[in-house]
Enzyme design. Structure first.
Site, short mmCIF file in Angstrom:
data_model
loop_
_atom_site.label_atom_id
_atom_site.label_comp_id
_atom_site.label_asym_id
_atom_site.label_seq_id
_atom_site.Cartn_x
_atom_site.Cartn_y
_atom_site.Cartn_z
N LYS A 7 -6.29 3.68 2.77
CA LYS A 7 -7.07 4.51 1.83
C LYS A 7 -8.02 5.50 2.53
O LYS A 7 -7.55 6.48 3.08
CB LYS A 7 -7.79 3.61 0.84
CG LYS A 7 -6.75 2.76 0.04
CD LYS A 7 -7.28 2.27 -1.26
CE LYS A 7 -6.37 1.26 -1.95
NZ LYS A 7 -5.41 1.83 -2.88
N TYR A 50 -5.05 -8.72 -4.02
CA TYR A 50 -3.78 -8.01 -3.89
C TYR A 50 -3.73 -7.40 -2.50
O TYR A 50 -4.69 -6.74 -2.08
CB TYR A 50 -3.68 -6.93 -4.96
CG TYR A 50 -2.48 -6.02 -4.85
CD1 TYR A 50 -1.22 -6.44 -5.22
CD2 TYR A 50 -2.64 -4.69 -4.41
CE1 TYR A 50 -0.12 -5.58 -5.15
CE2 TYR A 50 -1.55 -3.83 -4.34
CZ TYR A 50 -0.29 -4.29 -4.71
OH TYR A 50 0.78 -3.44 -4.64
N ASP A 58 -8.94 -7.96 4.35
CA ASP A 58 -8.20 -6.80 3.84
C ASP A 58 -9.23 -5.80 3.33
O ASP A 58 -9.74 -5.93 2.22
CB ASP A 58 -7.24 -7.24 2.74
CG ASP A 58 -6.50 -6.07 2.10
OD1 ASP A 58 -6.89 -4.91 2.36
OD2 ASP A 58 -5.56 -6.32 1.33
N1 HOZ Z 1 -3.81 -0.59 -4.36
C1 HOZ Z 1 -4.22 0.23 -5.45
C2 HOZ Z 1 -5.38 -0.33 -6.14
N2 HOZ Z 1 -5.19 -1.58 -6.70
C3 HOZ Z 1 -3.15 0.54 -6.40
C4 HOZ Z 1 -2.34 1.62 -5.90
C5 HOZ Z 1 -0.93 1.44 -6.29
O1 HOZ Z 1 -0.49 0.29 -6.39
O2 HOZ Z 1 -0.30 2.45 -6.52
#
Ligand code: HOZ
Length: 433
Positions: A272, A149, A244
């Protein structure tokens, strides 16, 4: 089934109210508890390793805002730095030295990065890195891996992990076919498929993007062969290799996954931990590529709040703390202890599980199949995971609300907290057996 609104009534009523004015009551679907049922907690405050909900309950926080809070909440150095920064003004829309300082820290930490551009989220970082790879190579095709993702970028919202996977929309409505027709999706860790794709159209591929250690289908590490083939083929065909590291950057070690693995991608995306709990993303890498970004070069990318001084100050304070007092060895040891305890408990009650972990990122998969890619992740018993999740919650342990997310151990957790969480896991596994 238990009526959860009677258990945490303040959160339940806050959620009802939010749903009338915010779609689904949340500002990001990962928070909606869609994968486990019930209402999300509404958070009143956070401190150290703890979250406190509106009903006055305290939880050991293994989400850490989905990764950023590696030092725990309200770390004094970060609080102090952000208060000092905000007193100098919260946004300038003009350059300031804090941006240069944080860029220097990233470059110092990650040898493959020679220049950095700050943005405001991980999504912006991956979106911009893809544009840059296309602009630099003059090619259109991009390769991603099922279950990875990269935020809600149109061209990458294909077979996506995280909440897109949890909520069953790995390919979202609203993304025009034209946006994804140049995206090829391969199975993670599938070396043969990678070689086949490059043999067929390697000279048309602008870039390959991946989470080098995946967090978004649950924690899934890469094989050594997969990584070395990725590097070899991208170099051979002149495609840009994009790591990423939004989740893993400064999380799996000060240099992130790539330094831990000994890899050298062309571009890297961050977010993050880099923002220490504030909205920061970044992309960086080889100077010859980065110099194509406007105004140094022709590839357009911009942002009013990019390099925001308060967010930069939080990032500098966080990275400084991680460098001066590295928590990584302790996080490794503590996260391992949780895994050993959970595996032993699961075996004793005959619950089939896999515990995948790298450093302080881990996932307890409810399956008897080793999880190496999206297909194997999907063999999990997500219903049992949901029951486990609520058992943990009732014991004061806040885990990611999806089987397909990584949990994060934070540096504010003591041996006692780890023992508490492990004991909660032992009892919860027994309860779902
Ligand atoms: N990217 C985050 C962990 N998979 C999720 C955060 C979000 O989509 O709010």
């Amino acid at each position: 089934m238990l009526d959860l609104s009677t258990v945490r009534p303040a959160s339940a009523s806050a959620f009802e109210r939010a749903k009338t004015v915010i779609p689904g009551g949340v500002n990001s679907p990962a928070r909606a508890f869609g994968g486990v049922g019930g209402n999300p907690l509404f958070i009143a405050r956070a401190d150290g390793p703890f979250l406190y909900d509106l009903d006055g309950n305290r939880y050991l926080d293994f989400i850490g805002s989905w990764g950023p809070m590696i030092l725990g909440h309200c770390h004094p150095a970060v609080v102090e730095a952000t208060i000092a920064a905000v007193k100098n003004g919260s946004s300038y829309g003009a350059p300031c030295e804090l941006e240069t300082r944080l860029a220097e820290m990233v470059i110092d930490a990650v040898p493959s990065v020679q220049m950095v551009r700050f943005v405001s989220s991980g999504t912006e970082a991956t979106m911009s890195a893809i544009r840059l790879a296309r602009g630099f190579t003059g090619r259109d095709n991009v390769v991603k891996f099922a279950g990875c993702y990269h935020g809600h970028v149109d061209s990458l919202l294909v077979s996506a992990g995280s909440s897109a996977l949890t909520l069953g929309v790995p390919n979202s409505p609203g993304v025009p076919v034209g946006c994804t027709q140049d995206t090829s999706v391969l199975r993670f860790n599938d070396v043969a498929a990678l070689a086949e794709l490059f043999a067929a159209k390697g000279d048309k591929i602008a870039g390959v993007i991946l989470e080098p250690i995946v967090g978004n289908m649950g924690l899934v590490p890469p094989t050594a062969e997969f990584r070395s083939e990725l590097r070899r083929l991208t170099q051979k065909y002149g495609a840009i290799l994009i790591y990423d590291e939004v989740m893993t950057g400064f999380r799996l070690g000060y240099g992130g996954a790539q330094v831990m693995l000994g890899d050298s991608p062309d571009l890297t995306c961050f977010g993050k931990v880099l923002g220490g709990g504030y909205p920061v993303g970044a992309y960086g890498g080889r100077a010859d590529i980065m110099k194509k970004i406007m105004p140094a070069g022709p590839v357009f990318q911009a942002g009013t709040l990019s390099g925001n001084p308060v967010a930069m100050a939080a990032g500098i304070a966080t990275l400084n703390e991680l460098k001066v007092n590295p928590p990584y060895a302790r996080l490794e040891e503590q996260s391992n202890r949780i895994g050993v305890g959970l595996l032993k408990a699961a075996a004793s009650v005959n619950v089939p599980v896999q515990f995948n972990r790298v450093g302080s990122m881990w996932t307890l998969f409810f399956t008897d199949t080793p999880v190496t890619d999206l297909d194997t992740a999907k063999t999990c018993d997500t219903k049992r995971f949901g029951r486990f999740f609520w058992e943990m919650m009732d014991r004061g342990v806040y885990l990611p609300c999806s089987q397909f997310e990584a949990a994060f151990t934070c540096a504010a957790m003591t041996a006692e907290h780890i023992a508490q969480a492990t004991q909660a896991g032992v009892e919860s596994l027994k309860a779902v057996a």
